[in-house]
Design a protein around this motif. Structure first.
Motif, mmCIF file in Angstrom:
data_model
loop_
_atom_site.group_PDB
_atom_site.id
_atom_site.type_symbol
_atom_site.label_atom_id
_atom_site.label_comp_id
_atom_site.label_asym_id
_atom_site.label_seq_id
_atom_site.Cartn_x
_atom_site.Cartn_y
_atom_site.Cartn_z
ATOM 1 N N LEU A 121 0.894 -1.220 0.049
ATOM 2 C CA LEU A 121 -0.084 -0.162 -0.019
ATOM 3 C C LEU A 121 1.050 1.321 -0.038
ATOM 4 N N GLY A 122 0.726 2.191 -0.925
ATOM 5 C CA GLY A 122 1.637 3.502 -1.031
ATOM 6 C C GLY A 122 0.483 4.735 -1.120
ATOM 7 N N ILE A 123 1.106 5.890 -1.239
ATOM 8 C CA ILE A 123 0.352 7.078 -1.359
ATOM 9 C C ILE A 123 1.207 7.794 -2.168
ATOM 10 N N SER A 124 0.580 8.357 -3.380
ATOM 11 C CA SER A 124 1.230 9.341 -4.468
ATOM 12 C C SER A 124 0.782 10.409 -4.163
ATOM 13 N N CYS A 125 1.420 11.408 -3.744
ATOM 14 C CA CYS A 125 1.160 13.024 -3.728
ATOM 15 C C CYS A 125 1.434 13.784 -4.834
ATOM 16 N N LEU A 126 0.548 14.292 -5.675
ATOM 17 C CA LEU A 126 0.875 15.256 -6.687
ATOM 18 C C LEU A 126 1.146 16.602 -6.418
ATOM 19 N N LYS A 127 1.616 17.302 -7.709
ATOM 20 C CA LYS A 127 2.079 18.786 -7.392
ATOM 21 C C LYS A 127 1.076 19.836 -6.783
ATOM 22 N N TRP A 128 -0.158 19.295 -7.144
ATOM 23 C CA TRP A 128 -1.449 20.442 -6.855
ATOM 24 C C TRP A 128 -2.090 19.839 -5.297
ATOM 25 N N GLY A 129 -1.413 18.756 -4.805
ATOM 26 C CA GLY A 129 -1.969 18.556 -3.547
ATOM 27 C C GLY A 129 -3.074 17.235 -3.359
ATOM 28 N N GLN A 130 -3.389 16.646 -4.719
ATOM 29 C CA GLN A 130 -3.972 15.617 -4.336
ATOM 30 C C GLN A 130 -3.129 14.515 -4.039
ATOM 31 N N GLU A 131 -3.886 13.604 -3.549
ATOM 32 C CA GLU A 131 -3.316 12.420 -2.872
ATOM 33 C C GLU A 131 -4.096 11.103 -3.624
ATOM 34 N N TYR A 132 -3.292 9.999 -3.935
ATOM 35 C CA TYR A 132 -3.774 8.851 -4.556
ATOM 36 C C TYR A 132 -3.353 7.529 -3.620
#
Length: 214
Positions: A121-132
């Protein structure tokens, strides 16, 4: 006055295993023990602490991989500021990987921790603040990544699970971090295992082939 160019590679190598601060283009800073770095300046931090406007936002659980194109600079933290806890955590992490030479640690991203969390399980944080958040099915050396059962978060609030599998393009990613195992649910683990079994057994090298296996 003549100018003699100096290769920064030895400086980057000398920082491995030491506390560093990485400042991003948008002002955020991440302080932690540098576990590995490659010649593109993708870097991996252990026990990373996030700072906004000089204020600590707390420690991020798991290990942290920051993509090179977001980094403004990396600097060493004076040794007297290193805590015993953080040093021990970094030593433990690197011992688990086994002895690795400096050249291997610097090999164009392939020695970074991106190999280890596949299937976790991982979290990817994008440049605009969204997380997946989801189970990592595959990732390449550019940091294009594929998630199974991905859940989207905006400002810390869940926007629900996205149907199907998700492929996030590398240049949108700020960082990727592993979620500690105790937070992984049986349902999500089972779903990822099922998805990867349907694809058939795939080696780490195949999973890491410059995006072609993503």
């Amino acid at each position: 006055m003549s100018f003699t160019p100096v290769n920064p590679r030895p400086f980057l190598q000398s920082l491995i295993g030491k506390p560093v601060i990485s400042r991003l283009k948008w002002g955020q800073e991440y302080k932690g023990l540098l576990a590995s770095i490659d010649s593109y300046m993708n870097l991996q931090l252990v026990k990373a602490e996030e700072f906004q406007d000089g204020n600590s936002m707390g420690e991020l659980p798991g290990e942290l991989l920051i993509r090179c194109n977001n980094i403004l600079y990396v600097r060493e933290v004076p040794e007297e500021k290193t805590t015993m806890d953080s040093s021990a955590a970094a030593d433990s992490t690197m011992q688990e990987r086994g002895a690795v030479s400096e050249d291997e640690q610097m090999e164009d991203g392939e020695q970074l921790f991106i190999q280890s969390p596949i299937g976790k399980l991982g979290i990817s944080c994008l440049k605009w603040g969204q997380e997946y958040k989801g189970l990592l099915a595959s990732i390449d050396s550019y940091m294009n990544l594929q998630l199974v059962k991905a859940e989207e978060f905006q400002d810390g609030n869940s926007m629900g699970e996205l149907p199907g599998e998700l492929l996030i393009r590398c240049n949108k990613i700020l960082y990727v971090r592993e979620v500690p195992e105790e937070r992984t649910t049986m349902d999500s683990s089972t779903a990822a295992d099922s998805t990867m079994q349907e694809r058939g057994a795939v080696s780490e090298d195949e999973q890491m082939e410059d995006g072609e296996q993503v």
